[in-house]
Design a protein around this motif. Structure first.
Motif, PDB file in Angstrom:
ATOM      1  N   GLU A  81      -0.267  -4.648   3.777  1.00 57.07           N
ATOM      2  CA  GLU A  81      -1.426  -5.102   4.535  1.00 57.07           C
ATOM      3  C   GLU A  81      -1.564  -6.619   4.413  1.00 57.07           C
ATOM      4  O   GLU A  81      -1.138  -7.219   3.424  1.00 57.07           O
ATOM      5  CB  GLU A  81      -2.701  -4.432   4.029  1.00 57.07           C
ATOM      6  CG  GLU A  81      -2.742  -2.934   4.292  1.00 57.07           C
ATOM      7  CD  GLU A  81      -4.037  -2.290   3.814  1.00 57.07           C
ATOM      8  OE1 GLU A  81      -4.829  -2.990   3.131  1.00 57.07           O
ATOM      9  OE2 GLU A  81      -4.249  -1.100   4.097  1.00 57.07           O
TER      10      GLU A  81
ATOM     11  N   GLU B  77       4.773  -0.166   3.223  1.00 57.65           N
ATOM     12  CA  GLU B  77       3.719  -0.703   4.068  1.00 57.65           C
ATOM     13  C   GLU B  77       2.996  -1.818   3.327  1.00 57.65           C
ATOM     14  O   GLU B  77       2.717  -1.697   2.122  1.00 57.65           O
ATOM     15  CB  GLU B  77       2.736   0.400   4.474  1.00 57.65           C
ATOM     16  CG  GLU B  77       3.365   1.486   5.334  1.00 57.65           C
ATOM     17  CD  GLU B  77       2.374   2.581   5.711  1.00 57.65           C
ATOM     18  OE1 GLU B  77       1.173   2.252   5.873  1.00 57.65           O
ATOM     19  OE2 GLU B  77       2.795   3.738   5.825  1.00 57.65           O
TER      20      GLU B  77
ATOM     21  N   THR C 191       0.804  -1.223   0.000  1.00 61.46           N
ATOM     22  CA  THR C 191       0.000   0.000   0.000  1.00 61.46           C
ATOM     23  C   THR C 191       0.838   1.276   0.000  1.00 61.46           C
ATOM     24  O   THR C 191       0.306   2.357  -0.263  1.00 61.46           O
ATOM     25  CB  THR C 191      -0.930   0.026   1.219  1.00 61.46           C
ATOM     26  OG1 THR C 191      -0.144  -0.072   2.414  1.00 61.46           O
ATOM     27  CG2 THR C 191      -1.919  -1.139   1.158  1.00 61.46           C
TER      28      THR C 191
ATOM     29  N   ASN D 234      -0.603  -5.722   9.607  1.00 64.00           N
ATOM     30  CA  ASN D 234      -0.194  -4.619   8.744  1.00 64.00           C
ATOM     31  C   ASN D 234       1.245  -4.299   9.115  1.00 64.00           C
ATOM     32  O   ASN D 234       1.557  -4.029  10.276  1.00 64.00           O
ATOM     33  CB  ASN D 234      -1.089  -3.405   8.956  1.00 64.00           C
ATOM     34  CG  ASN D 234      -2.490  -3.646   8.431  1.00 64.00           C
ATOM     35  OD1 ASN D 234      -2.707  -4.509   7.587  1.00 64.00           O
ATOM     36  ND2 ASN D 234      -3.450  -2.881   8.935  1.00 64.00           N
TER      37      ASN D 234
END
Length: 544
Positions: A288, A286, A268, A322
């Protein structure tokens, strides 16, 4: 010397310098000597004039402490460009120029403020045919940004304690240390009343790192010296510079498709870099829906990357997390990407699709990672960027480094900094860049936005009259026999001046720290530079 007769090899220079350092940097005695002497190996070692040697020694003995104090003062001003401000409206630049003026007055040098340009001079004292001549010294007082989190103390406080022997601070090597050195060299020459038929004029430009147009405007109505030395690069003498170039594009924002369930690992975010002329030390991503198995793969692969450090932050719900990944490499000047460890490209390699056994869902972040891996990889010579790669026998290869990746409202903006030698036209390079990007877009069925490229002009300076003198000065004070001119990847203001050669302040074979996140110059090098600049100024300006 013709270009074809100059041999350039970074390895050779590194070996020469290694031999020098192995002998503990024993400096030749500064005594009167014949025009040249022959060593046991039957090599000719150039000798300088007695005045040059005497005043060089005097400068170091007299002004060591004062130079460090003056450098402390100049480093204290954060002279990085601020959009919408000029050197006359930005308080840091105003303070910097005020300090330069005060120091000039203390040293008995003349000072003139022309806005973006400051001129500091020592007039000739032995006229020849009433023709005004000058020896130009070209440098700059602006600096690149610094990330305070990566320094032991503020980048704008000269740090002499954390690593004894080093003077650490933004601008110490690029270029405030050189300004101080040139001014005290002129002061020592003034003290000793050396007869000179050339005015020594130090030109301090205040937007070298951001905008050369104000300097071009100034030069339109200013008569530069017919012989110039730029003190913004490396020794022995730089006679060729690659052209500063860039490719930029924006990867559009793309939402992961609805069919990608919340159980599917998805990239993301992906970003890194601080400014365009620095190999980035930091990057982050990042992801998820990271499973324990995927996290283990990431950690295992991260541990195998040489020169990189990673930090993983988990925010977990049930068995999925996450994940925020922080990558830390090694910053370097983007003209020497071989000296750094690019956090952006290494993080992209960590996140390559085979890690997850299947492609990442299509997002701006995953497409950016794909672009890094497929167009750049971990190489620095454009090996994967279509047909861009090439090299020149003297100037070396084109280099390429992604330097800034930033997520904005429109998408992820990517800046790739290149340094190009002679051998290809800007038109051909632009075409090859477009073709490589077109093929990549077709492969991924995506349209990049804002694709642009800029191809700066390489410089080759031949037959400058001061070249051999500068080589002789370097050879005398370092003991390196028969030094040769070199080419660099950096791009300095030398390109705008007649007969301009770069002379220091960095030693050959030693990593250049300008633009890095712990810029420094050693105290020993600071003093060695003072000797060499003092001697060179005398040899090139003294009345014959």
């Amino acid at each position: 010397m013709s270009q074809s007769g100059i041999q350039h090899a970074r390895v050779r220079r590194a070996l020469s310098f290694a031999l020098l350092t192995a002998s503990s940097w024993v400096m030749p005695q500064c005594i009167a000597a014949p025009a040249s002497v022959t060593t046991a190996a039957n090599t000719i070692v150039p000798q300088l004039s007695p005045n040059a040697l005497k005043v060089a020694d005097y400068a170091v003995a007299k002004y060591d402490a004062a130079m460090v104090q003056s450098l402390t003062q100049l480093v204290s001003f954060n002279t990085q460009a601020v959009e919408g401000q000029t050197p006359d409206t930005n308080p840091a630049f105003v303070g910097f120029k005020s300090s330069l003026k005060q120091l000039s007055q203390e040293l008995g040098l003349d000072y003139a403020d022309h806005g973006y340009v400051v001129l500091i001079g020592l007039d000739a004292n032995s006229a020849v045919n009433n023709e005004p001549k000058k020896l130009g010294i070209v440098t700059h007082g602006d600096v690149q940004p610094a990330n305070p989190a990566l320094w032991a103390q503020s980048p704008y406080l000269l740090d002499t304690q954390s690593e004894p022997g080093k003077l650490i601070g933004r601008g110490t090597e690029d270029d405030k240390g050189a300004i101080v050195t040139a001014m005290y060299a002129m002061k020592a020459i003034k003290d000793k009343h050396i007869k000179r038929d050339r005015r020594i004029e130090l030109l301090v430009y205040l937007a070298e790192e951001s905008d050369w147009e104000p300097l071009k405007t100034f030069l339109a109505s200013y008569t530069p010296a017919d012989m110039n030395i730029t003190i913004d690069a490396e020794y022995p003498v730089v006679t060729a510079e690659k052209g500063w170039s860039k490719i930029t594009f924006t990867v559009p924002n793309i939402e992961a498709k609805a069919e990608a369930s919340t159980q599917t690992p998805t990239l993301t975010a992906f970003s890194g870099g601080y400014f365009a002329s620095q190999v980035p030390q930091q990057a982050e991503a990042e992801i998820e829906a990271v499973s324990p198995a995927l996290l283990t793969k990431l950690q295992t692969r991260a541990a195998a990357q040489q020169g990189m450090k990673y930090r993983f932050e988990n925010h977990c719900v049930d068995k999925l997390c996450n994940l925020h990944i922080f990558a830390d490499g090694k910053a370097a000047h983007s003209s020497t990407p071989e000296d750094g460890v690019n956090a952006v490209t290494h993080l992209a390699a960590l996140l390559s699709p085979e890690l997850n056994d299947k492609p990442w869902p299509k997002t701006s972040a995953s497409l950016t990672v794909a672009a890094m891996n497929e167009l750049v990889g971990l190489g620095i010579y454009a090996e994967q960027f279509g047909d861009l790669a090439y090299k020149d026998d003297f100037m070396g290869p084109l280099t390429l480094a992604p330097t800034v990746v930033v997520q904005k409202q429109k998408g992820t903006e990517v800046t790739i900094n290149l340094r190009r030698p002679v051998g290809k036209t800007p038109e051909l390079l632009a075409q090859q860049a477009r073709e490589a990007l077109a093929l990549w877009q077709d492969k991924h069925q995506v349209q990049l936005a804002d694709i642009e490229s800029y191809w700066g002009e390489p410089m080759v300076m031949k037959d400058a009259p001061q070249q051999q003198t500068l080589l002789d000065v370097f050879a005398h004070f370092t003991g390196i026999v028969d030094p040769k001119p070199v080419a660099i990847g950096g791009s300095t203001n030398s390109k705008l001046f007649p007969n301009a050669l770069s002379f220091g302040p960095a030693m050959p074979g030693v990593e250049y720290t300008g633009h890095t996140e712990k810029e420094f110059i050693t105290h020993k090098q600071f003093m060695l530079n003072l000797k060499m600049y003092t001697a060179a100024f005398i040899e090139l300006s003294a009345a014959k």
